[in-house]
Design an enzyme around this catalytic site. Structure first.
Site, PDB file in Angstrom:
ATOM      1  N   GLY A 278      -3.506  -7.400  -3.189  1.00  0.00           N
ATOM      2  CA  GLY A 278      -3.059  -6.799  -4.445  1.00  0.00           C
ATOM      3  C   GLY A 278      -4.100  -6.056  -5.239  1.00  0.00           C
ATOM      4  O   GLY A 278      -3.822  -5.552  -6.326  1.00  0.00           O
ATOM      5  N   GLU A 320      -5.966 -11.356   1.217  1.00  0.00           N
ATOM      6  CA  GLU A 320      -5.199 -10.474   2.101  1.00  0.00           C
ATOM      7  C   GLU A 320      -5.144  -9.042   1.572  1.00  0.00           C
ATOM      8  O   GLU A 320      -4.074  -8.548   1.233  1.00  0.00           O
ATOM      9  CB  GLU A 320      -3.768 -11.014   2.221  1.00  0.00           C
ATOM     10  CG  GLU A 320      -3.701 -12.387   2.821  1.00  0.00           C
ATOM     11  CD  GLU A 320      -2.319 -13.019   2.735  1.00  0.00           C
ATOM     12  OE1 GLU A 320      -2.031 -13.902   3.543  1.00  0.00           O
ATOM     13  OE2 GLU A 320      -1.526 -12.623   1.850  1.00  0.00           O
ATOM     14  N   GLY A 322      -4.704  -5.197   1.587  1.00  0.00           N
ATOM     15  CA  GLY A 322      -4.164  -4.158   2.466  1.00  0.00           C
ATOM     16  C   GLY A 322      -4.601  -2.811   1.925  1.00  0.00           C
ATOM     17  O   GLY A 322      -5.479  -2.137   2.461  1.00  0.00           O
ATOM     18  N   CYS A 391      16.140  17.389   0.404  1.00  0.00           N
ATOM     19  CA  CYS A 391      17.262  17.874  -0.391  1.00  0.00           C
ATOM     20  C   CYS A 391      17.523  16.994  -1.594  1.00  0.00           C
ATOM     21  O   CYS A 391      18.616  16.432  -1.730  1.00  0.00           O
ATOM     22  CB  CYS A 391      18.489  17.975   0.482  1.00  0.00           C
ATOM     23  SG  CYS A 391      18.243  19.272   1.681  1.00  0.00           S
ATOM     24  N   TYR A 421       0.705   2.359   2.561  1.00  0.00           N
ATOM     25  CA  TYR A 421       2.108   2.447   2.152  1.00  0.00           C
ATOM     26  C   TYR A 421       2.646   3.876   2.142  1.00  0.00           C
ATOM     27  O   TYR A 421       3.562   4.182   1.383  1.00  0.00           O
ATOM     28  CB  TYR A 421       2.316   1.773   0.784  1.00  0.00           C
ATOM     29  CG  TYR A 421       1.858   0.329   0.784  1.00  0.00           C
ATOM     30  CD1 TYR A 421       2.519  -0.634   1.548  1.00  0.00           C
ATOM     31  CD2 TYR A 421       0.736  -0.077   0.053  1.00  0.00           C
ATOM     32  CE1 TYR A 421       2.085  -1.953   1.575  1.00  0.00           C
ATOM     33  CE2 TYR A 421       0.288  -1.389   0.083  1.00  0.00           C
ATOM     34  CZ  TYR A 421       0.968  -2.319   0.846  1.00  0.00           C
ATOM     35  OH  TYR A 421       0.534  -3.627   0.876  1.00  0.00           O
TER      36      TYR A 421
HETATM   37  N1  LLP Z   1      -0.248 -10.407   1.017  1.00  0.00           N
HETATM   38  C1  LLP Z   1       1.066 -10.485   0.774  1.00  0.00           C
HETATM   39  C2  LLP Z   1       1.741 -11.767   0.923  1.00  0.00           C
HETATM   40  C3  LLP Z   1       1.773  -9.349   0.371  1.00  0.00           C
HETATM   41  O1  LLP Z   1       3.071  -9.432   0.122  1.00  0.00           O
HETATM   42  C4  LLP Z   1       1.093  -8.120   0.237  1.00  0.00           C
HETATM   43  C5  LLP Z   1       1.792  -6.910  -0.184  1.00  0.00           C
HETATM   44  C6  LLP Z   1      -0.284  -8.081   0.522  1.00  0.00           C
HETATM   45  C7  LLP Z   1      -0.925  -9.252   0.908  1.00  0.00           C
HETATM   46  C8  LLP Z   1      -1.099  -6.825   0.440  1.00  0.00           C
HETATM   47  O2  LLP Z   1      -1.113  -6.268  -0.822  1.00  0.00           O
HETATM   48  P1  LLP Z   1      -2.107  -5.057  -1.129  1.00  0.00           P
HETATM   49  O3  LLP Z   1      -3.514  -5.585  -1.046  1.00  0.00           O
HETATM   50  O4  LLP Z   1      -1.873  -4.004  -0.092  1.00  0.00           O
HETATM   51  O5  LLP Z   1      -1.730  -4.592  -2.478  1.00  0.00           O
HETATM   52  N2  LLP Z   1       4.888  -0.765  -1.065  1.00  0.00           N
HETATM   53  C9  LLP Z   1       4.159  -1.087  -2.266  1.00  0.00           C
HETATM   54  C10 LLP Z   1       3.283  -2.300  -2.093  1.00  0.00           C
HETATM   55  C11 LLP Z   1       4.050  -3.509  -1.628  1.00  0.00           C
HETATM   56  C12 LLP Z   1       3.131  -4.664  -1.367  1.00  0.00           C
HETATM   57  C13 LLP Z   1       3.846  -5.755  -0.691  1.00  0.00           C
HETATM   58  N3  LLP Z   1       3.046  -6.871  -0.382  1.00  0.00           N
HETATM   59  C14 LLP Z   1       3.332   0.130  -2.690  1.00  0.00           C
HETATM   60  O6  LLP Z   1       3.409   1.151  -2.031  1.00  0.00           O
HETATM   61  O7  LLP Z   1       2.633   0.097  -3.712  1.00  0.00           O
END
Ligand code: LLP
Length: 463
Positions: A278, A320, A322, A391, A421
């Site tokens: 996050g 975690e 991402g 469109c 994403y």
């Molecule tokens: N761990 C869990 C359990 C998660 O659900 C997520 C993201 C992450 C780690 C990784 O989060 P990050 O570090 O990438 O923020 N599609 C949305 C983001 C959805 C995130 C869902 N879960 C966007 O484009 O902003």
């Protein structure tokens, strides 16, 4: 997620319309290192380069739209996270941000683990040779088949998300004669400051088991009784694109509190906590993300302090990330098709992609930056909206930004920070062909996910 409108001098129109933009930057040719990946710069001729290769050459060879990923930057970010957390903690890259076999290999080589949340992600990870014990399996509604596969191959952990799933995983593990390491995902009741759809730790949403009302304690009680499960810890993920560490601190504190309750009730000290992902990245020059070592330090300190005061030994921490790893490593390269000035409003710049390769602006009102990359320009800045070729009028890639007013069809523009994403949420809307991902490193470029073809589309259409 939005910044307030900023007063700017008269430019393209006499009065700038309402919008989420700052004043035009002093120099539109500068590629701010905050939002562009590490090896991006401009050549002597003014053409943007990545990994030493000019974008004009990349466009010629790979076409547009396309995502270009800076492999050196990706590896450096993996290393920064791994070094920051050291050997007493684990970093699981969240594959949902972007996953391919090349990514899995890079993660493996850089010593990271992998979080997957579907059978497809698990299959990708295994096919690229990620050892199962380095994989965490997530999801709020894993199918029996997915659980069975995860348990059979021996994933390092399954993160349990509901009371039903506790029983489901235990039964499957029993049937397969295994004892599956698991964590329980809890909702800690934190309102993270991010878009509602990507905040996950407040109580009124689908993920996890609430700490409130003793739900999580009951989940632990049940999991500890089941032979098929080895409960190794508690998991919390509070949301995504977060800058403020306060939410993580509250989350860590509440998770440690639960560990203390578990110790008091069962005489068991659970050895691990996972604080999820996050962490936010810079999409525009106004964003100020934290560095991995600051995050590691802040989380380590709070967990240690809370554990000391509860008389617990410090558990092994995992995280975690991402977006924070892959997000800044890629940009999307588009070719300008049309330039349409709307008097008194802004100029609409249409590119050859759109919401099918970046849905985030339409979905979350996300902000992005954009730059003219096939040349430099000294023309006045003009307020633009970069739109796609789909469109619908919500097909916006960059809502408000400035580009030089001599922008013309055929120019290449690039949107940075699209590593996370974007390809992973890409669609075939209007039967668009999803763009390739090209890895660039040290003067060499290679396709790691190829461009879709009409044959790919038609192969699925069997009617
Ligand atoms: N761990 C869990 C359990 C998660 O659900 C997520 C993201 C992450 C780690 C990784 O989060 P990050 O570090 O990438 O923020 N599609 C949305 C983001 C959805 C995130 C869902 N879960 C966007 O484009 O902003």
């Amino acid at each position: 997620m939005s910044r307030s409108a900023h007063p700017a001098g008269p430019r393209h129109a006499d009065v700038l319309p309402e919008g989420h933009y700052s004043a035009p930057p002093a120099d539109l040719n500068t590629l701010d290192e905050k939002v562009w990946s590490r090896t991006v710069s401009r050549s002597a001729e003014g053409i943007a380069t990545v990994g030493g290769i000019e974008v004009t050459r990349l466009a010629e060879e790979f076409g547009t739209p396309a995502y270009f990923m800076d492999e050196a930057d990706f590896r450096a970010r993996c290393k920064a996270w791994r070094d920051a957390f050291g050997t007493d903690a684990d970093v699981f890259y969240a594959g949902k941000a972007f996953l391919s076999r090349a990514i899995v290999k890079w993660l493996y080589e850089e010593g990271l683990n992998l979080d997957v949340c579907s059978g497809g992600e698990l299959a990708t990870a295994l096919s690229a040779g990620m050892p199962a014990e380095r994989i965490a399996f997530h999801g709020n509604n894993k199918s029996e088949e997915e659980i069975e596969r995860a348990v059979s191959v021996g994933v390092g952990r399954i993160v349990l998300d509901s009371f039903q799933e506790i029983v489901r995983v235990a039964h499957i593990a029993d049937r397969l004669g295994k004892r599956q390491p698991v964590q329980i995902r809890v909702t800690v009741g934190v309102e993270a400051h991010t878009h509602e759809f990507i905040a996950t730790a407040h109580e009124d949403q689908k993920f996890g088991i609430a700490l409130a009302g003793g739900q999580a304690a009951e989940a632990v009680r049940r999991a500890l009784k089941l032979d098929g499960l080895e409960l190794i810890g508690i998991h919390s993920h509070i949301g995504s694109q977060i800058f403020d560490m306060a939410g993580f601190e509250v989350s860590a504190r509440r998770v440690v509190q639960l560990l203390a309750e578990v110790r008091d009730e069962h005489g068991v000290e659970l050895p691990e906590i996972d604080l999820g992902g996050g962490l936010g990245i810079a999409y525009t020059s106004d964003d100020d993300p934290r560095e991995p070592h600051e995050i590691a330090k802040a989380l380590g300190e709070i967990v240690t302090r809370e554990c000391e005061s509860a008389g617990l030994s410090t558990p092994r921490i995992s995280v975690e990330p991402g977006r924070a790893i892959v997000g800044p490593t890629a940009f999307t390269l588009y070719r300008v098709g049309t330039v349409k000035p709307l008097e008194g409003l802004r100029t609409y710049v249409s590119v050859d992609g759109g919401m099918s390769d970046n849905i985030r602006t339409a979905l979350y009102d996300a902000e992005y930056s954009v730059a003219l990359v096939s040349r430099t320009s000294d023309a006045e800045p003009m307020l633009v909206r970069v739109v796609g070729k789909h469109c619908e009028s919500g097909d916006i890639v960059v809502k408000d930004a400035f580009l030089p007013s001599d922008l013309a069809p055929g120019d290449l523009i690039a949107v940075p920070a699209t590593g996370a994403y974007c390809r992973s949420m890409a669609s075939n809307y209007n039967h668009a062909l999803r763009p390739p991902v090209v890895a660039v490193n040290d003067g060499a470029a290679r396709v790691i996910v190829r461009r879709e073809t009409e044959e790919d589309l038609l192969r699925l259409d069997v009617g």
